[in-house]
Design an enzyme around this catalytic site. Structure first.
Site, PDB file in Angstrom:
ATOM      1  CG  ASP A 293      -0.391  -0.101   2.509  1.00 14.33           C
ATOM      2  OD1 ASP A 293       0.848  -0.189   2.608  1.00 14.33           O
ATOM      3  OD2 ASP A 293      -1.159  -0.091   3.503  1.00 14.33           O
ATOM      4  CB  SER A 294       4.599   1.676  -0.216  1.00 10.59           C
ATOM      5  OG  SER A 294       4.817   0.486  -0.951  1.00 10.59           O
TER       6      SER A 294
ATOM      7  CG  ASP B 198       0.582  -4.025   2.138  1.00  8.05           C
ATOM      8  OD1 ASP B 198       0.816  -4.952   2.950  1.00  8.05           O
ATOM      9  OD2 ASP B 198       1.375  -3.082   1.943  1.00  8.05           O
TER      10      ASP B 198
ATOM     11  CE  LYS C 172       3.520  -6.025   3.830  1.00  6.07           C
ATOM     12  NZ  LYS C 172       3.031  -4.827   4.581  1.00  6.07           N
TER      13      LYS C 172
ATOM     14  CD  GLU D  83       0.700  -1.509   8.207  1.00  2.00           C
ATOM     15  OE1 GLU D  83       0.315  -0.720   9.098  1.00  2.00           O
ATOM     16  OE2 GLU D  83       1.198  -1.126   7.130  1.00  2.00           O
TER      17      GLU D  83
ATOM     18  CD  GLU E 178       8.004  -0.214   7.455  1.00  2.00           C
ATOM     19  OE1 GLU E 178       7.066  -0.974   7.131  1.00  2.00           O
ATOM     20  OE2 GLU E 178       8.118   0.943   7.018  1.00  2.00           O
TER      21      GLU E 178
HETATM   22  O1  KIV Z   1       3.716  -1.124   1.502  1.00  2.00           O
HETATM   23  C1  KIV Z   1       4.916  -1.497   1.572  1.00  2.00           C
HETATM   24  O2  KIV Z   1       5.755  -1.204   0.707  1.00  2.00           O
HETATM   25  C2  KIV Z   1       5.307  -2.304   2.723  1.00  2.00           C
HETATM   26  C3  KIV Z   1       6.759  -2.646   2.886  1.00  2.00           C
HETATM   27  C4  KIV Z   1       7.530  -1.441   3.270  1.00  2.00           C
HETATM   28  C5  KIV Z   1       6.967  -3.762   3.827  1.00  2.00           C
HETATM   29  O3  KIV Z   1       4.465  -2.662   3.502  1.00  2.00           O
HETATM   30 NA    NA Z   2       2.477  -1.655   3.327  1.00  2.00          NA
END
Ligand code: KIV
Ligand code: NA
EC number: 2.1.2.11
Length: 275
Positions: free
Chosen positions: A44-45, A83, A112, A114, A181
């Site tokens: 989600d980056s 994510d 993924k 959090e 992280e």
């Molecule tokens: O969204 C992302 O890029 C991430 C990584 C930094 C682990 O969650």
């Molecule tokens: Na992320």
């Protein structure tokens, strides 16, 4: 053949480091796949790196589904982890619905999310339903409004102990791997030693089973931004700026395009058309 979570877990067993990288579109995914990246993260980056937001908070499930599908179309071999966006896994029902979209519509092989022990029921339910889940501890960017800013987590004995407990709880709940992280290197090493599932670090030192990086960071695409935890394996920003400036100049002086970039029609047809 597409990699599986077992292939990734076997890498830890063999002591083979896992080099994960983010990807958000098909063209980049195809390049990274060909370069041998075994596991791609549609992070989600996306929010900060593609959509122009300043955090991951505004990223929606629609955004993630669209970009996950693009990455899945571009990469033939890599395992694709997507994510779960902010507030899409606040309840069991929501989590199952979001994972369904990422896997059925997006074509991800895993998701993924959090958080630590509070996420255990969610992880357990998803795994029961057949969804491989990657955990994410340490600095968790979706909670930026709680944290204030990105900073290293787990420096005190109490926080470190809590992170070890969170890691063990996620493993027990069925997570297949765990992102760490912004975690002190020694703590990441201790967690890595205590888990059977692979740890994937970002700003978590060299002792994790794998590493994950945001691809715009390692390729130097945003040269106003260099986090300490990254290394630029290329400096693409100046390369792109000068290539694009050359294109603008060539169009400006009419040196591009030329005949080789153009097509022609029969002169008689043209005369007839212009009559
Ligand atoms: O969204 C992302 O890029 C991430 C990584 C930094 C682990 O969650
Ligand atoms: Na992320």
């Amino acid at each position: 053949m597409r990699k599986t979570i077992t292939d990734i877990q076997q890498m830890k067993v063999r002591g083979e480091p896992i080099a994960m990288l983010t990807a958000y579109d098909a063209t980049i995914a195809a390049l990274f796949d060909a370069a041998g990246v075994p596991m791609l993260l549609v992070g989600d980056s996306l929010g900060d790196n593609v959509l122009g937001f300043s955090s991951t908070v505004p990223v929606t499930i629609e955004d993630m589904v669209r970009h996950t599908a693009a990455v899945a179309r571009g990469a033939q071999s890599a395992l694709i982890v997507a994510d779960m966006p902010f507030l899409t896994y606040a309840t069991l029902e929501m989590a199952v619905a979001a994972a369904r979209r990422l896997m059925q519509e997006g074509g991800a092989q895993a998701v993924k999310l959090e958080g630590g022990q509070a996420m255990v029921p969610i992880v357990r339910r998803l795994v029961e339903c057949g969804v491989p889940v990657m955990g994410h501890l340490g600095y968790t960017p979706q909670s930026v409004h709680l944290f204030g800013k990105a900073r290293v987590q787990g420096r005190s004995a109490a926080a470190a102990r809590r992170m070890i407990e969170d890691a063990l709880a996620l493993e027990a709940a069925g997570a297949f791997a765990l992102v760490l992280e912004l975690v002190p290197a020694q703590l990441a090493a201790a967690i890595t030693e205590r888990l059977r599932i692979p740890t994937i670090g970002i700003g978590a030192g060299p002792h994790c089973d794998g590493q994950v990086q945001v691809f715009t960071d390692i390729l130097g695409l945003r040269d106003d931004f260099k986090p300490r935890h990254t290394r630029r394996f290329a400096e693409l920003a100046p390369l792109i700026r000068s290539a694009v400036a050359a294109y603008v100049a060539a169009v400006g002086e009419r040196s591009f395009p030329t005949a080789e970039h153009s097509s022609r029609m029969d002169e008689a047809e043209l005369r007839e058309a212009l009559e």
